[in-house]
Design a protein around this motif. Structure first.
Motif, PDB file in Angstrom:
ATOM      1  N   PRO A 232     -10.511   0.782 -37.033  1.00 14.16           N
ATOM      2  CA  PRO A 232      -9.390   0.974 -37.972  1.00 14.16           C
ATOM      3  C   PRO A 232      -8.135   1.611 -37.381  1.00 14.16           C
ATOM      4  O   PRO A 232      -7.093   1.640 -38.031  1.00 14.16           O
ATOM      5  N   GLY A 233      -8.207   2.140 -36.167  1.00 12.11           N
ATOM      6  CA  GLY A 233      -7.027   2.725 -35.554  1.00 12.11           C
ATOM      7  C   GLY A 233      -6.911   4.223 -35.788  1.00 12.11           C
ATOM      8  O   GLY A 233      -7.411   4.762 -36.774  1.00 12.11           O
ATOM      9  N   ALA A 234      -6.240   4.932 -34.848  1.00  9.67           N
ATOM     10  CA  ALA A 234      -5.937   6.352 -35.027  1.00  9.67           C
ATOM     11  C   ALA A 234      -4.720   6.489 -35.939  1.00  9.67           C
ATOM     12  O   ALA A 234      -3.958   5.542 -36.122  1.00  9.67           O
ATOM     13  N   PHE A 235      -4.562   7.675 -36.530  1.00 10.24           N
ATOM     14  CA  PHE A 235      -3.395   7.885 -37.387  1.00 10.24           C
ATOM     15  C   PHE A 235      -2.939   9.331 -37.315  1.00 10.24           C
ATOM     16  O   PHE A 235      -3.724  10.234 -37.002  1.00 10.24           O
ATOM     17  N   TYR A 243       1.468   7.528 -39.369  1.00  8.70           N
ATOM     18  CA  TYR A 243       1.616   6.586 -38.263  1.00  8.70           C
ATOM     19  C   TYR A 243       0.224   6.034 -37.907  1.00  8.70           C
ATOM     20  O   TYR A 243      -0.670   6.805 -37.559  1.00  8.70           O
ATOM     21  N   ARG A 244       0.050   4.720 -38.029  1.00 15.46           N
ATOM     22  CA  ARG A 244      -1.189   4.063 -37.599  1.00 15.46           C
ATOM     23  C   ARG A 244      -0.981   3.634 -36.155  1.00 15.46           C
ATOM     24  O   ARG A 244      -0.149   2.781 -35.853  1.00 15.46           O
ATOM     25  N   TYR A 269       2.450   0.865 -32.986  1.00 17.55           N
ATOM     26  CA  TYR A 269       2.106   1.627 -34.189  1.00 17.55           C
ATOM     27  C   TYR A 269       2.764   1.010 -35.418  1.00 17.55           C
ATOM     28  O   TYR A 269       3.667   0.174 -35.318  1.00 17.55           O
ATOM     29  N   GLU A 270       2.267   1.428 -36.587  1.00 14.64           N
ATOM     30  CA  GLU A 270       2.859   1.036 -37.867  1.00 14.64           C
ATOM     31  C   GLU A 270       3.071   2.289 -38.693  1.00 14.64           C
ATOM     32  O   GLU A 270       2.303   3.241 -38.588  1.00 14.64           O
ATOM     33  N   ILE A 271       4.099   2.289 -39.514  1.00 17.36           N
ATOM     34  CA  ILE A 271       4.356   3.426 -40.407  1.00 17.36           C
ATOM     35  C   ILE A 271       3.843   3.059 -41.802  1.00 17.36           C
ATOM     36  O   ILE A 271       4.205   2.028 -42.360  1.00 17.36           O
ATOM     37  N   GLU A 272       2.971   3.907 -42.331  1.00 20.44           N
ATOM     38  CA  GLU A 272       2.394   3.698 -43.655  1.00 20.44           C
ATOM     39  C   GLU A 272       2.899   4.787 -44.588  1.00 20.44           C
ATOM     40  O   GLU A 272       2.919   5.964 -44.208  1.00 20.44           O
ATOM     41  N   VAL A 273       3.287   4.436 -45.781  1.00 21.03           N
ATOM     42  CA  VAL A 273       3.775   5.411 -46.772  1.00 21.03           C
ATOM     43  C   VAL A 273       2.627   5.791 -47.686  1.00 21.03           C
ATOM     44  O   VAL A 273       1.984   4.901 -48.247  1.00 21.03           O
TER      45      VAL A 273
END
Length: 273
Positions: A232-235, A243-244, A269-273
């Motif tokens: 699932p990735g670090a965050f 940040y994923r 990375y991706e930014i998740e709200v």
């Protein structure tokens, strides 16, 4: 007389083994997998319909490996060995004893080290220099059965879960190819595990991938590499954003995420709200 073999799997590691068995001229008398609607989000989830059709192999879709239906079909097909690979349900005594000679599994560590769950992430988080895959005869314990064979995989400080998963897959294929003839001709040698060396690794959840400011650069780097794809990735939580992080580098002097001894700089990375 060659033995009658069944194979239970629902993930890519198992499918790779099945493909290798057919590639080297082997045959499977029965394929077993989960029903289509089950475990849809499991890492590496696959379906066996195509390969069963291609090789005209009977395919049984089940809810649980311990169902009475499984026992009945194993008896009906007079199965001698049952492979259970990439299967999260623990096979109980009735299943283990129904095939004439028992059941064979694989585990992505050098048993008895790393019994349990999340073997690929843990190998990276722990900073191991080597891990591997063990083919073994299943018993009622968790990864405690007698060893048939092992393959070693080297790790370094750049190894990611993506790379290690592929190497684990390749090593499954190598072990299948190496021991297939011995299995079908009932010529395997079993080696007891050394209980003195045994360790057990716990399961991991997606929330265990959180990057914390009290981590060192080494710890944060290992965690990012350990839980990247197919996991699932670090965050990292930053106020109402997260940040994923799929890949990152560290820097002693500056960066986006402050750590005890430096900084983590997300790359992919991706930014998740």
């Amino acid at each position: 007389m060659k033995k009658r073999i069944a194979f239970a799997t629902c993930v890519q590691l198992g499918l790779s083994c099945i493909e290798e068995i057919y590639r080297i001229g082997g045959n499977l008398d029965l394929l077993i997998t989960l029903k289509d609607e089950k475990a849809k989000n499991k890492s590496g989830r696959i379906y066996l319909d195509d390969i069963a059709n291609e090789h005209n192999a009977p395919l049984l879709k089940i809810d649980n490996i311990n169902d009475q239906e499984v026992l009945s079909v194993l008896k009906e097909y007079q199965i001698d060995w049952l492979f259970i690979i990439g299967w999260s349900q623990i096979a109980k005594k009735d299943v283990l004893e129904t095939p004439t000679y028992g059941c064979i599994g694989m585990h992505p560590t050098l048993l008895p080290i790393g019994r349990g769950r999340a073997a690929i992430p843990w190998a990276i988080i722990k900073g191991l220099e080597e891990t591997g895959v063990t083919m073994f005869k299943l018993d009622e314990g968790v990864d405690t059965g007698d060893i048939i064979g092992q393959g070693v995989i080297k790790l370094d400080q750049n190894t990611t879960a993506t790379q290690l998963y592929q190497e684990v897959d390749d090593t499954h294929i190598t072990l299948i190819s190496k021991y297939w003839e011995d299995i079908v001709n009932n010529n395997i040698t079993l080696t007891k595990q050394n209980e003195v060396e045994a360790t057990e690794w716990p399961g991991r959840k997606p929330e265990d991938g959180e990057i914390l400011n009290n981590m060192t650069m080494v710890e944060a780097d290992r965690l990012v590499r350990a839980v990247t794809h197919p996991y699932p990735g670090a965050f990292y939580k930053d106020g109402d954003k997260a940040y994923r992080i799929w890949s990152a580098k560290t820097n002693k002097d500056n960066g986006a995420i402050k750590l005890i001894d430096g900084y983590l700089i997300p790359i992919d990375y991706e930014i998740e709200v």
